[in-house]
Scaffold this motif. Structure first.
Motif, mmCIF file in Angstrom:
data_model
loop_
_atom_site.group_PDB
_atom_site.id
_atom_site.type_symbol
_atom_site.label_atom_id
_atom_site.label_comp_id
_atom_site.label_asym_id
_atom_site.label_seq_id
_atom_site.Cartn_x
_atom_site.Cartn_y
_atom_site.Cartn_z
ATOM 1 N N GLU A 100 39.016 36.800 40.507
ATOM 2 C CA GLU A 100 37.820 36.099 40.992
ATOM 3 C C GLU A 100 37.615 34.882 40.101
ATOM 4 O OE1 GLU A 100 33.519 37.986 41.075
ATOM 5 O OE2 GLU A 100 33.855 36.669 39.364
ATOM 6 N N ASP A 101 37.852 33.691 40.663
ATOM 7 C CA ASP A 101 37.616 32.454 39.915
ATOM 8 C C ASP A 101 36.274 31.880 40.342
ATOM 9 O OD1 ASP A 101 41.066 31.183 39.823
ATOM 10 O OD2 ASP A 101 39.993 32.657 38.589
ATOM 11 N N SER A 102 35.532 31.318 39.421
ATOM 12 C CA SER A 102 34.204 30.813 39.789
ATOM 13 C C SER A 102 33.838 29.565 39.007
ATOM 14 C CB SER A 102 33.139 31.890 39.559
ATOM 15 O OG SER A 102 33.111 32.275 38.203
ATOM 16 N N VAL A 103 32.992 28.747 39.649
ATOM 17 C CA VAL A 103 32.459 27.546 39.019
ATOM 18 C C VAL A 103 30.947 27.571 39.177
ATOM 19 C CG1 VAL A 103 32.470 25.024 38.973
ATOM 20 C CG2 VAL A 103 34.545 26.256 39.675
ATOM 21 N N VAL A 104 30.238 27.528 38.059
ATOM 22 C CA VAL A 104 28.780 27.458 38.086
ATOM 23 C C VAL A 104 28.385 26.037 37.719
ATOM 24 C CG1 VAL A 104 26.608 28.358 37.168
ATOM 25 C CG2 VAL A 104 28.621 29.847 37.261
ATOM 26 N N ASP A 105 27.609 25.395 38.583
ATOM 27 C CA ASP A 105 27.107 24.051 38.287
ATOM 28 C C ASP A 105 25.590 24.125 38.174
ATOM 29 O OD1 ASP A 105 26.233 21.392 38.260
ATOM 30 O OD2 ASP A 105 27.931 20.733 39.481
ATOM 31 N N PRO A 106 25.068 24.093 36.934
ATOM 32 C CA PRO A 106 23.624 24.276 36.760
ATOM 33 C C PRO A 106 22.816 23.053 37.178
ATOM 34 C CG PRO A 106 24.657 23.845 34.641
ATOM 35 C CD PRO A 106 25.760 23.893 35.653
ATOM 36 N N VAL A 107 23.500 21.917 37.375
ATOM 37 C CA VAL A 107 22.793 20.698 37.780
ATOM 38 C C VAL A 107 22.575 20.706 39.294
ATOM 39 C CG1 VAL A 107 22.927 18.180 37.862
ATOM 40 C CG2 VAL A 107 23.646 19.394 35.801
ATOM 41 N N THR A 108 23.634 20.937 40.061
ATOM 42 C CA THR A 108 23.498 20.990 41.526
ATOM 43 C C THR A 108 23.041 22.372 42.001
ATOM 44 O OG1 THR A 108 25.792 21.666 41.834
ATOM 45 C CG2 THR A 108 25.360 19.300 41.855
ATOM 46 N N LYS A 109 22.915 23.332 41.073
ATOM 47 C CA LYS A 109 22.503 24.704 41.396
ATOM 48 C C LYS A 109 23.431 25.306 42.452
ATOM 49 C CE LYS A 109 18.284 24.764 39.247
ATOM 50 N NZ LYS A 109 18.153 25.490 37.993
ATOM 51 N N SER A 110 24.708 25.286 42.149
ATOM 52 C CA SER A 110 25.654 25.932 43.035
ATOM 53 C C SER A 110 26.621 26.801 42.249
ATOM 54 C CB SER A 110 26.420 24.893 43.862
ATOM 55 O OG SER A 110 27.413 24.304 43.081
ATOM 56 N N LEU A 111 26.994 27.924 42.871
ATOM 57 C CA LEU A 111 28.018 28.805 42.334
ATOM 58 C C LEU A 111 29.053 28.964 43.432
ATOM 59 C CD1 LEU A 111 29.374 31.148 40.658
ATOM 60 C CD2 LEU A 111 27.679 32.676 41.676
ATOM 61 N N THR A 112 30.297 28.584 43.124
ATOM 62 C CA THR A 112 31.387 28.764 44.080
ATOM 63 C C THR A 112 32.346 29.778 43.509
ATOM 64 O OG1 THR A 112 31.194 26.470 44.790
ATOM 65 C CG2 THR A 112 33.245 27.605 45.357
ATOM 66 N N THR A 113 32.696 30.787 44.317
ATOM 67 C CA THR A 113 33.645 31.795 43.846
ATOM 68 C C THR A 113 34.818 31.865 44.807
ATOM 69 O OG1 THR A 113 32.877 33.771 45.027
ATOM 70 C CG2 THR A 113 31.652 33.146 43.072
ATOM 71 N N TYR A 114 35.982 32.130 44.268
ATOM 72 C CA TYR A 114 37.166 32.323 45.093
ATOM 73 C C TYR A 114 37.863 33.578 44.613
ATOM 74 C CZ TYR A 114 40.449 30.937 48.576
ATOM 75 O OH TYR A 114 41.181 30.895 49.731
ATOM 76 N N THR A 115 38.077 34.496 45.526
ATOM 77 C CA THR A 115 38.580 35.823 45.157
ATOM 78 C C THR A 115 39.776 36.166 46.024
ATOM 79 O OG1 THR A 115 36.295 36.460 44.704
ATOM 80 C CG2 THR A 115 37.877 38.241 44.913
ATOM 81 N N TRP A 116 40.829 36.705 45.441
ATOM 82 C CA TRP A 116 41.981 37.127 46.225
ATOM 83 C C TRP A 116 42.760 38.218 45.490
ATOM 84 C CZ3 TRP A 116 41.800 33.012 43.019
ATOM 85 C CH2 TRP A 116 42.912 32.711 42.229
ATOM 86 N N ASN A 117 43.592 38.947 46.237
ATOM 87 C CA ASN A 117 44.370 40.032 45.616
ATOM 88 C C ASN A 117 45.712 39.514 45.128
ATOM 89 O OD1 ASN A 117 44.730 39.902 48.588
ATOM 90 N ND2 ASN A 117 46.276 41.494 48.271
ATOM 91 N N LEU A 118 46.088 40.027 43.943
ATOM 92 C CA LEU A 118 47.337 39.614 43.306
ATOM 93 C C LEU A 118 48.530 40.437 43.749
ATOM 94 C CD1 LEU A 118 46.565 39.150 39.504
ATOM 95 C CD2 LEU A 118 47.151 37.394 41.169
ATOM 96 N N ASN A 119 48.282 41.698 44.086
ATOM 97 C CA ASN A 119 49.387 42.571 44.489
ATOM 98 C C ASN A 119 49.108 43.149 45.872
ATOM 99 O OD1 ASN A 119 47.333 44.241 43.597
ATOM 100 N ND2 ASN A 119 48.687 45.703 42.593
ATOM 101 N N HIS A 120 50.037 43.923 46.373
ATOM 102 C CA HIS A 120 49.987 44.426 47.755
ATOM 103 C C HIS A 120 49.933 43.272 48.752
ATOM 104 C CE1 HIS A 120 49.392 48.537 46.403
ATOM 105 N NE2 HIS A 120 48.397 48.152 45.655
ATOM 106 N N THR A 121 50.470 42.125 48.369
ATOM 107 C CA THR A 121 50.280 40.924 49.189
ATOM 108 C C THR A 121 51.143 40.918 50.448
ATOM 109 O OG1 THR A 121 51.798 39.827 47.690
ATOM 110 C CG2 THR A 121 49.459 39.375 47.382
ATOM 111 N N THR A 122 52.269 41.623 50.439
ATOM 112 C CA THR A 122 53.074 41.659 51.663
ATOM 113 C C THR A 122 52.320 42.430 52.725
ATOM 114 O OG1 THR A 122 54.985 41.812 50.236
ATOM 115 C CG2 THR A 122 55.369 42.129 52.584
ATOM 116 N N LEU A 123 51.693 43.504 52.292
ATOM 117 C CA LEU A 123 50.918 44.329 53.197
ATOM 118 C C LEU A 123 49.742 43.522 53.763
ATOM 119 C CD1 LEU A 123 50.496 47.125 54.376
ATOM 120 C CD2 LEU A 123 49.346 47.797 52.284
ATOM 121 N N MET A 124 48.977 42.922 52.856
ATOM 122 C CA MET A 124 47.814 42.153 53.300
ATOM 123 C C MET A 124 47.306 41.238 52.189
ATOM 124 S SD MET A 124 44.379 43.632 55.097
ATOM 125 C CE MET A 124 44.121 44.898 53.907
#
Lengths: 74, 182
Positions: free
Chosen positions: B82-106
């Motif tokens: 889970e990678d995330s960026v918190v910007d306290p000035v624009t008041k936004s939190l963006t997160t990007y989440t993905w699985n590292l393994n079992h990737t062929t399956l899904m």
């Protein structure tokens, strides 16, 4: 919550407590007076990075926000 | 072929509280499938954004038919970044989440943007998007359908978990504003 490194959980909890306080009281208020958690973070990282290597977790080569680059903006 | 899902949620609490709770949501009564949580990278950038990377391990719960067809996937937990960026000035939190393994399956990739509402600063808007795909020849459609169903169920748990963490800070209510999938 446990760490992926079984011996790292105490270090993780200590760091988390420090971070949560710094985050709410300093970072969100745009107070740049310094991060009191650096030493704790170093100790915690030393432990958890070792566990990640031992368990062969393939995280090192992954670019920050990597797959997001190909996605359209929402 | 990729399955896409998105929805918008109005969170009736301030962005500051939501972001603080974001770091504290594990463990919660709805996260028994989350086994471990670790911050593995953190940095405050020159323009005062907070970048973080968390590594999570989760149980790999599959339906019976998938367990039967893909027995080698049973034994290993799922590693999630889970990678995330918190910007306290624009008041936004963006997160990007993905699985590292079992990737062929899904592969399941999720992007969340938590943004302070411009016209109602006591509210936080959450836009959640997911991309689900499977590389297994001949099974991709049922796997993707399963993946989407599990994602939606996890999404409900995730909101309950966030609500639980927030209630330790502040009372809150969630309302789904819009939902779409294709």
């Amino acid at each position: 919550m446990n760490s992926v490194g079984e011996g790292c959980t105490d270090l993780k909890r200590e760091y988390d407590q420090c971070f949560n306080r710094w985050f709410a009281e300093k970072f969100l208020k745009e107070d740049r007076s310094g991060d009191p958690c650096t030493e704790m973070f170093k100790k915690y990282q030393h432990c958890v990075q070792k566990a990640i290597k031992e368990k062969d977790i393939p995280i090192d080569s992954v670019e920050f926000m990597g797959p997001n680059k190909e996605k359209p903006d929402s | 072929m990729v399955k896409y899902f998105s929805n918008d949620v109005d969170i009736r609490t301030t962005w500051d509280h939501v972001v603080s709770a974001f770091w504290q949501r594990y463990p919660n009564p709805f996260s028994t499938h989350v086994l471990t949580e670790d911050v593995v990278f953190r940095e405050v950038t020159a323009d005062q954004q907070l970048l973080s990377r968390r590594l999570l391990t989760k149980t790999n719960r599959m339906p019976r038919w998938a367990e039967f067809l893909f027995p080698s996937n049973l034994s290993r937990s799922v590693y999630i970044v889970e990678d995330s960026v918190v910007d306290p000035v624009t008041k936004s939190l963006t997160t990007y989440t993905w699985n590292l393994n079992h990737t062929t399956l899904m592969t399941v990739e999720e992007r969340c943007v938590f943004q302070e509402s411009e016209d109602r600063p006591a509210f936080t808007l959450l836009r959640r998007e997911a991309w689900i795909s499977s590389g297994v020849y001949g099974f991709s459609r049922p796997i993707q359908e399963f993946g989407l169903a599990r994602f939606k169920s996890n999404q409900v748990k995730a909101m309950k978990g966030l609500e639980y963490a927030l209630s330790n800070l502040h009372a809150v209510r969630f309302e789904t504003a819009a939902e779409k999938e294709k």
